[in-house]
Design a protein around this motif. Structure first.
Motif, mmCIF file in Angstrom:
data_model
loop_
_atom_site.group_PDB
_atom_site.id
_atom_site.type_symbol
_atom_site.label_atom_id
_atom_site.label_comp_id
_atom_site.label_asym_id
_atom_site.label_seq_id
_atom_site.Cartn_x
_atom_site.Cartn_y
_atom_site.Cartn_z
ATOM 1 N N UNK A 128 67.378 53.466 29.994
ATOM 2 C CA UNK A 128 67.409 52.983 31.380
ATOM 3 C C UNK A 128 67.109 54.116 32.357
ATOM 4 N N UNK A 129 67.656 55.301 32.099
ATOM 5 C CA UNK A 129 67.424 56.445 32.989
ATOM 6 C C UNK A 129 65.974 56.907 32.908
ATOM 7 N N UNK A 130 65.431 56.991 31.672
ATOM 8 C CA UNK A 130 64.041 57.425 31.502
ATOM 9 C C UNK A 130 63.083 56.429 32.150
ATOM 10 N N UNK A 131 63.347 55.135 31.954
ATOM 11 C CA UNK A 131 62.488 54.108 32.562
ATOM 12 C C UNK A 131 62.462 54.247 34.079
ATOM 13 N N UNK A 132 63.634 54.347 34.676
ATOM 14 C CA UNK A 132 63.712 54.396 36.137
ATOM 15 C C UNK A 132 63.080 55.680 36.684
ATOM 16 N N UNK A 133 63.488 56.831 36.134
ATOM 17 C CA UNK A 133 62.970 58.109 36.635
ATOM 18 C C UNK A 133 61.478 58.245 36.359
ATOM 19 N N UNK A 134 61.053 57.872 35.144
ATOM 20 C CA UNK A 134 59.636 58.002 34.790
ATOM 21 C C UNK A 134 58.740 57.122 35.647
ATOM 22 N N UNK A 135 59.143 55.867 35.841
ATOM 23 C CA UNK A 135 58.339 54.964 36.677
ATOM 24 C C UNK A 135 58.216 55.498 38.097
ATOM 25 N N UNK A 136 59.335 55.984 38.640
ATOM 26 C CA UNK A 136 59.317 56.508 40.016
ATOM 27 C C UNK A 136 58.406 57.734 40.127
ATOM 28 N N UNK A 137 58.586 58.682 39.227
ATOM 29 C CA UNK A 137 57.834 59.949 39.317
ATOM 30 C C UNK A 137 56.341 59.703 39.160
ATOM 31 N N UNK A 138 55.955 58.950 38.116
ATOM 32 C CA UNK A 138 54.530 58.730 37.863
ATOM 33 C C UNK A 138 53.905 57.883 38.972
ATOM 34 N N UNK A 139 54.639 56.909 39.486
ATOM 35 C CA UNK A 139 54.101 56.089 40.581
ATOM 36 C C UNK A 139 53.815 56.951 41.807
ATOM 37 N N UNK A 140 54.746 57.817 42.160
ATOM 38 C CA UNK A 140 54.524 58.660 43.350
ATOM 39 C C UNK A 140 53.434 59.696 43.112
ATOM 40 N N UNK A 141 53.305 60.192 41.886
ATOM 41 C CA UNK A 141 52.203 61.114 41.590
ATOM 42 C C UNK A 141 50.853 60.411 41.712
ATOM 43 N N UNK A 142 50.786 59.164 41.262
ATOM 44 C CA UNK A 142 49.535 58.402 41.407
ATOM 45 C C UNK A 142 49.171 58.222 42.883
ATOM 46 N N UNK A 143 50.148 57.872 43.692
ATOM 47 C CA UNK A 143 49.867 57.687 45.118
ATOM 48 C C UNK A 143 49.489 59.018 45.769
ATOM 49 N N UNK A 144 50.162 60.085 45.363
ATOM 50 C CA UNK A 144 49.855 61.404 45.922
ATOM 51 C C UNK A 144 48.428 61.826 45.590
ATOM 52 N N UNK A 145 48.020 61.631 44.331
ATOM 53 C CA UNK A 145 46.665 62.043 43.937
ATOM 54 C C UNK A 145 45.600 61.193 44.632
ATOM 55 N N UNK A 146 45.860 59.902 44.748
ATOM 56 C CA UNK A 146 44.883 59.030 45.421
ATOM 57 C C UNK A 146 44.763 59.382 46.894
ATOM 58 N N UNK A 147 45.912 59.629 47.541
ATOM 59 C CA UNK A 147 45.857 59.934 48.977
ATOM 60 C C UNK A 147 45.242 61.301 49.246
#
Length: 199
Positions: A128-147
């Motif tokens: 549960x911790x890995x799912x939540x933290x991993x989804x958050x981190x990778x999602x924000x990295x994707x938005x950061x790279x696109x922006x």
């Protein structure tokens, strides 16, 4: 106590006869025998199964979109100044697309394995911790790279609109859609984390 005329009389207490208990209704019998509890447990299992499958579908979509972004950007080499590796923003976009592909691929593999074998690869708390933290981190990295890549692509498009800028815009779009999928998956992960009994 005495009456006004001077005669005293004893007080008599009349007790009503006991009332026989009425027969239990159907709903009372069901809850007493555990039928309502079983129905609640079945509803919870269905909800958990639906969340697992929804999370798997969202991560599968994010994996597909991240792979497309990675392939389009890696093949965006057209000579002269139209090579993606000459620009830091595009290299960052490519690196995050690779990271997102690896993360979502690993998570999808774990979830498919757990659904098919009914065996947990990780402890529920750790998963549960890995799912939540991993989804958050990778999602924000994707938005950061696109922006970070959008302003560079817009500058190139002002001068000339060609296959290089079109491919860059396509890779950026795929990264944004992958972000949306992982952001939705992070909502599910956050809900699952918040419902853990030990938190």
């Amino acid at each position: 106590m005495s009456n006004p005329d001077g005669n005293s009389s004893p007080k008599i207490h009349v007790q009503s006869p006991p009332v026989a208990p009425s027969a239990p209704t159907e709903s009372q019998r069901t809850s007493a025998t555990g039928g309502g509890g079983i129905a609640g447990i079945l509803r919870q299992w269905k909800r958990e199964d639906l969340m697992k499958r929804g999370s798997l579908a969202l991560r599968g979509i994010a994996l597909f979109l991240s792979l497309i972004s990675f392939i389009v950007m890696a093949s965006n080499k057209h000579g002269d100044r139209r090579d993606f590796d000459k620009y830091e923003e595009y290299r960052y976009l490519l690196a995050i697309a690779i990271l997102s592909s690896l993360y979502t691929g690993g998570q999808a593999f774990r979830q498919i394995h757990e659904l098919s074998t009914a065996k947990q690869l990780l402890k529920p708390k750790m998963a549960a911790i890995i799912d939540f933290a991993g989804d958050q981190i990778v999602a924000y990295l994707l938005m950061s790279s696109a922006s970070s890549a959008v302003p560079l692509t817009n500058r190139f498009r002002e001068g000339s609109d060609n296959i290089f800028t079109d491919a860059s815009a396509a890779a950026i779009s795929m990264s944004i859609f992958a972000f949306l999928s992982l952001a939705a998956s992070a909502l599910i992960s956050g809900y699952k984390l918040s419902t853990q009994p030990y938190i």
